[in-house]
Motif scaffolding. Structure first.
Motif, mmCIF file in Angstrom:
data_model
loop_
_atom_site.group_PDB
_atom_site.id
_atom_site.type_symbol
_atom_site.label_atom_id
_atom_site.label_comp_id
_atom_site.label_asym_id
_atom_site.label_seq_id
_atom_site.Cartn_x
_atom_site.Cartn_y
_atom_site.Cartn_z
ATOM 1 N N ALA A 19 -27.581 10.289 109.687
ATOM 2 C CA ALA A 19 -26.153 10.780 108.821
ATOM 3 C C ALA A 19 -24.996 9.607 109.061
ATOM 4 O O ALA A 19 -24.268 9.276 108.369
ATOM 5 C CB ALA A 19 -25.709 12.252 109.247
ATOM 6 N N SER A 20 -25.105 9.301 110.424
ATOM 7 C CA SER A 20 -24.129 8.126 110.688
ATOM 8 C C SER A 20 -24.398 7.068 109.887
ATOM 9 O O SER A 20 -23.402 6.370 109.386
ATOM 10 C CB SER A 20 -24.320 7.811 112.244
ATOM 11 O OG SER A 20 -23.582 6.812 112.780
ATOM 12 N N ALA A 21 -25.630 6.481 110.031
ATOM 13 C CA ALA A 21 -25.986 5.430 109.042
ATOM 14 C C ALA A 21 -25.384 5.459 107.472
ATOM 15 O O ALA A 21 -24.799 4.539 106.928
ATOM 16 C CB ALA A 21 -27.494 5.232 108.887
ATOM 17 N N LYS A 22 -25.911 6.712 107.090
ATOM 18 C CA LYS A 22 -25.329 7.071 105.387
ATOM 19 C C LYS A 22 -24.107 7.024 105.310
ATOM 20 O O LYS A 22 -23.380 6.892 104.408
ATOM 21 C CB LYS A 22 -26.083 8.336 105.007
ATOM 22 C CG LYS A 22 -26.071 8.513 103.485
ATOM 23 C CD LYS A 22 -27.129 9.568 103.138
ATOM 24 C CE LYS A 22 -27.086 9.611 101.664
ATOM 25 N NZ LYS A 22 -27.972 10.853 101.417
ATOM 26 N N GLY A 23 -23.228 7.490 106.427
ATOM 27 C CA GLY A 23 -21.804 7.501 106.365
ATOM 28 C C GLY A 23 -20.980 6.312 106.646
ATOM 29 O O GLY A 23 -19.699 6.441 106.745
ATOM 30 N N GLY A 24 -21.651 5.317 107.097
ATOM 31 C CA GLY A 24 -21.048 4.061 107.651
ATOM 32 C C GLY A 24 -20.343 3.997 108.748
ATOM 33 O O GLY A 24 -19.669 3.010 109.122
ATOM 34 N N GLY B 57 -19.118 16.840 110.025
ATOM 35 C CA GLY B 57 -18.455 15.674 109.403
ATOM 36 C C GLY B 57 -18.686 14.333 109.627
ATOM 37 O O GLY B 57 -18.139 13.617 108.980
ATOM 38 N N LEU B 58 -19.709 13.910 110.194
ATOM 39 C CA LEU B 58 -20.203 12.842 110.608
ATOM 40 C C LEU B 58 -20.440 11.716 109.418
ATOM 41 O O LEU B 58 -19.737 10.882 109.402
ATOM 42 C CB LEU B 58 -20.994 12.524 111.697
ATOM 43 C CG LEU B 58 -21.923 11.180 112.003
ATOM 44 C CD1 LEU B 58 -20.784 10.468 112.748
ATOM 45 C CD2 LEU B 58 -23.209 11.312 112.872
ATOM 46 N N GLN B 59 -21.145 12.367 108.375
ATOM 47 C CA GLN B 59 -21.330 11.468 107.134
ATOM 48 C C GLN B 59 -20.124 11.393 106.312
ATOM 49 O O GLN B 59 -20.617 10.731 105.430
ATOM 50 C CB GLN B 59 -22.734 12.181 106.501
ATOM 51 C CG GLN B 59 -23.366 11.431 105.370
ATOM 52 C CD GLN B 59 -24.668 12.186 104.769
ATOM 53 O OE1 GLN B 59 -25.282 12.552 105.534
ATOM 54 N NE2 GLN B 59 -24.693 12.289 103.514
ATOM 55 N N SER B 60 -19.202 12.231 106.471
ATOM 56 C CA SER B 60 -18.168 12.126 105.536
ATOM 57 C C SER B 60 -16.944 11.569 106.056
ATOM 58 O O SER B 60 -15.765 11.497 105.343
ATOM 59 C CB SER B 60 -17.611 13.578 104.948
ATOM 60 O OG SER B 60 -18.853 14.093 104.409
ATOM 61 N N ASN B 61 -16.848 10.755 107.103
ATOM 62 C CA ASN B 61 -15.765 10.099 107.600
ATOM 63 C C ASN B 61 -15.243 9.013 106.635
ATOM 64 O O ASN B 61 -13.963 8.785 106.314
ATOM 65 C CB ASN B 61 -16.310 9.281 108.861
ATOM 66 C CG ASN B 61 -16.172 10.286 110.072
ATOM 67 O OD1 ASN B 61 -15.179 11.347 110.304
ATOM 68 N ND2 ASN B 61 -17.008 9.837 111.017
ATOM 69 N N VAL B 62 -15.972 7.903 106.497
ATOM 70 C CA VAL B 62 -15.288 6.613 106.072
ATOM 71 C C VAL B 62 -15.202 6.697 104.363
ATOM 72 O O VAL B 62 -14.035 6.285 104.117
ATOM 73 C CB VAL B 62 -16.442 5.445 106.060
ATOM 74 C CG1 VAL B 62 -16.070 4.400 105.590
ATOM 75 C CG2 VAL B 62 -16.826 5.565 107.656
#
Length: 454
Positions: A81-86, A341-346
């Motif tokens: 999720a981190s990778a997908k979210g930048g 919310g990790l994937q929706s930060n950036v």
């Protein structure tokens, strides 16, 4: 010079401003920035914004789960999720894994559980609790934690051996003295435990069930009072202090006032405080429950104003997931408090801050990457400059998309960010020169992430 990778033609956010240029990578490091660079692999970033990858300084992974939280968020899903979210690196909190990270032994247990499962780089917070004041602080520092974390609000499950516990005033004072000797920072969850807990009990006994009622039991002053107390103890002990997830303007103002008189203190806010407000919570339900809670629209706008003014050092996700059954409650007081919310930060923050409110790209990069890396001494991270790790997020601006459950990499496909349109997309995420996510191909299969000691 032969480069391993060159990112060409993108609008690159450098520390002095943005420029359309090329960036070259060799052995996982940034080695050149300029025009007409060549490499064995080339990524054409024409039309894309090339930002330093986000350094999310507030993420909860629940591995190992100890037989209690095995189905919460694991390293494979969390770092995917981190990778997908930048998000190219994050600092992991010392809870909700079992056992909690409070000693050299438990730090090793945690890292052993994540070996070979990381798609991005992970730093660790050590824990400060009432039960690890006899050497636990120093041994965690000696074993490379980036900083320490403690709770002034009630936390942890007392029925679980080795779970995290909040500090009392003495434990906080003594822990601060010990942390000051290590030279590291204490990150602190500031809510008044006695007042919040009793207000919650009264509301529950009176039959209250709504999210709005839950927020009413954690008014802004219950956040501000412990911030003041923590700052006072930091002044007394000389402990560098960081206030986590500030959800009210008054909390930010306390931090700024302390800075003005020379206290070594900083503060963060979270993406969900910038995106959601109280008027939406009853409809969203417990999926948006967190603490401190999401507050009124007026508070949200004030936090945005402070953010633009430079009064908040950086943003985080406070990614704190759980299983669906713990959120699927009619009574908000019975639900788990934490937001995925990790994937929706950036993408969300770029849309809301840069595209809708006109934030400069330089400030955007400072808030997501440069400032958290600098504050916690993550020297290889945080900016696009020679010698730093080649961590990038390539952002596709003016590219509306709607987030669906099937898009989530989380183990449990729940988040308040679902079914909303965001005006930017993550095109590519790169960690130390390795592409870990691409919009067309998805998350890479390789586990190239590492636990990094500070």
């Amino acid at each position: 010079m032969s480069h391993d990778l060159v990112i060409k033609n993108g609008l690159v956010i450098l520390e002095g401003g943005e420029v359309e240029t090329d960036v070259a990578v060799k052995d996982g490091k940034i080695v050149a920035i300029g025009d007409n660079l060549d490499g064995e692999k080339v990524i054409d970033a024409k039309g894309l914004v090339v930002s330093p990858g986000m350094v999310d300084a507030h993420v909860h992974i629940s591995e190992p789960g100890g037989g209690y939280r095995d189905e919460w968020e694991g390293y494979v899903t969390g770092t995917s999720a981190s990778a997908k979210g930048g998000v190219t690196s994050f600092i992991e909190m010392p809870l909700n894994q079992v056992p909690a990270t409070t000693s050299a032994e438990t730090l090793k247990i945690k890292e052993d559980a994540g070996k070979g499962k990381l798609k991005v780089d992970v730093f660790s917070f050590g824990g400060l609790t009432p039960y690890n004041l006899d050497g636990g602080i120093q041994e965690q520092a000696d074993n490379g934690v980036a900083a320490f974390k403690a709770f002034m609000s009630t936390c942890g499950d007392r029925s679980i051996d080795g779970d995290f516990q909040n500090v009392d005033d003495y434990s906080l004072y003594e822990g601060m003295k010990q942390i000051a000797k290590t030279g590291k920072i204490l990150a602190l969850h500031c809510e008044n435990a006695d007042i919040c807990d009793r207000l919650g009990e009264i509301a529950y006994e009176n039959g209250e069930k709504s999210m709005e009622a839950y927020v009413g039991t954690r008014p802004a002053f219950t956040e501000v009072e412990p911030i003041r107390r923590a700052i006072f103890l930091a002044e007394e002990t000389g402990c560098p202090l960081h206030i986590c997830h500030i959800a009210c303007k008054e909390g930010i103002e306390e931090v700024k006032a302390a800075q003005a008189r020379g206290v070594n203190v900083t503060g963060e806010t979270c993406t969900h405080y910038l995106y959601f407000d109280l008027s939406e919570l009853n409809e969203l339900g417990p999926v948006a429950k967190c603490s401190p809670p999401i507050r009124e629209k007026e508070q949200q706008e004030a936090i945005w104003d402070h953010l633009f003014a430079g009064d908040v050092e950086f943003i985080t996700s406070d990614h704190s997931p759980c299983t669906p059954d713990l959120k699927d409650k009619e009574n908000a007081f019975e639900a788990w408090g934490g937001i995925s919310g990790l994937q929706s930060n950036v993408d969300m923050f770029f849309d809301e801050a840069v595209q809708k409110r006109g934030m400069s790209l330089t400030q955007f990069a400072e808030l997501i990457a440069t400032n958290p890396a600098r504050r916690f001494g993550l020297d290889s991270k945080g900016s696009i400059s020679i010698g730093k790790d080649a961590d990038f997020v390539l952002i596709k601006p003016n590219s509306p998309h709607t987030l669906r459950a099937e898009d989530l990499e989380y183990r449990n496909k729940i988040s308040p960010y679902l079914d909303r349109e965001y005006g930017a997309q993550i095109a590519t995420t790169i960690v130390r020169g390795n592409v870990v996510y691409d919009l067309e191909d998805g998350v890479a299969e390789e586990f190239i992430g590492e636990f990094i000691h500070v």
